[in-house]
Every structure is written in structure tokens, then in C-alpha cells.
Design a protein around this motif. Sequence first.
Motif, short mmCIF file in Angstrom:
data_model
loop_
_atom_site.label_atom_id
_atom_site.label_comp_id
_atom_site.label_asym_id
_atom_site.label_seq_id
_atom_site.Cartn_x
_atom_site.Cartn_y
_atom_site.Cartn_z
N THR A 178 0.93 -1.19 -0.17
CA THR A 178 0.07 0.03 -0.07
C THR A 178 0.68 1.18 -0.11
OG1 THR A 178 -1.62 -1.19 1.15
CG2 THR A 178 -1.75 1.21 1.34
N ARG A 179 0.60 2.14 -1.08
CA ARG A 179 1.24 3.41 -1.15
C ARG A 179 0.36 4.52 -0.95
NH1 ARG A 179 6.31 4.73 -4.04
NH2 ARG A 179 6.46 6.79 -4.16
N GLU A 180 0.81 5.61 0.00
CA GLU A 180 -0.08 6.54 0.34
C GLU A 180 0.91 7.90 0.39
OE1 GLU A 180 -1.55 7.06 4.56
OE2 GLU A 180 -0.65 5.19 4.77
N SER A 181 0.04 9.21 0.06
CA SER A 181 0.67 10.08 0.08
C SER A 181 0.85 10.92 1.46
CB SER A 181 0.27 11.24 -0.89
OG SER A 181 0.64 12.49 -0.93
N LEU A 182 1.84 11.54 1.94
CA LEU A 182 1.69 12.12 3.05
C LEU A 182 1.79 13.58 2.99
CD1 LEU A 182 4.45 9.98 4.91
CD2 LEU A 182 2.19 9.67 5.07
#
Length: 135
Positions: free
Chosen positions: A38-42
Motif C-alpha cells: 500500500t502506497r499513500e501520500s503524506l
Amino acid sequence: RTAGANAKAGNRQARLATPSTASATPATRTGRNGTAITRESLGTNMVNSVSATGTRETEVIPAGRIGNAQAITTVRETWYSADLKRAVSVKTTDPQRGNTDMELTNIVQGEPSSSLFVVPAGYTEKGFARGRAAK
């Protein structure tokens, strides 16, 4: 632009401000061996006085996939500066390989001192003949 920087391990939490924007929906894909990544923007943040964009990638190896009794979760948080064209902070939490922190500190942007390019007094250049030093 140049960046004179030292990589330093340490507690970077104290140096990070609250991110300006973050993605509400993380992207998930299947990695090798069937792991869920899972890749999420911070969002955007200042890291040691440099604007950087953060991402968090979480990889979960399901129980039994590699002989593990429980799921193994690895988290990698990266803050990338487009101005410097490099990561300025990377924090990895990995139960298999241990935890690592990398952070660039003492970042100086601008032209380097011209004194760095002055030829030292007494320097002489030796000639080369067919790829070998001349005698």
C-alpha cells in the motif's frame, strides 16, 4: 544548485512539521510472492528547511507465505525534495532487517565557494602518453 549535506541517523520527528496535504485513498498493489503493498501520500512538508513530498509504503507478507507464523509488516516513509532531486529523509521499520533512519542535515543550497576550485600553489600537470603516465 548544490547541496552540501551530511547523512545522519536520528530522531527526525522533532524536525518535521505537520504535512500540508495528504492522500485520502492509498493505492494498493500486489508485490512479489503475493505481498500486499500500500502506497499513500503524506503531502508536502518542510524537512530541515527544505520542502519535501512524503510517501509511506507498507508491505504485508501474509502468514505462511515465507514460512512465517504471523503476517510481517514493513513500513518505509520517504520525504523527497524535488529541488535537491533526492530523498532528504527515509525511515524504515522492518522486523526482518531492523529499523533504519536516514536524514540529510546541514543542507546548504547555492553556489559553492570559488576557493574550492583554485589550483593549489606548486601544482604541476604531468603529461600522459598512450594512456600511461609520462616519465
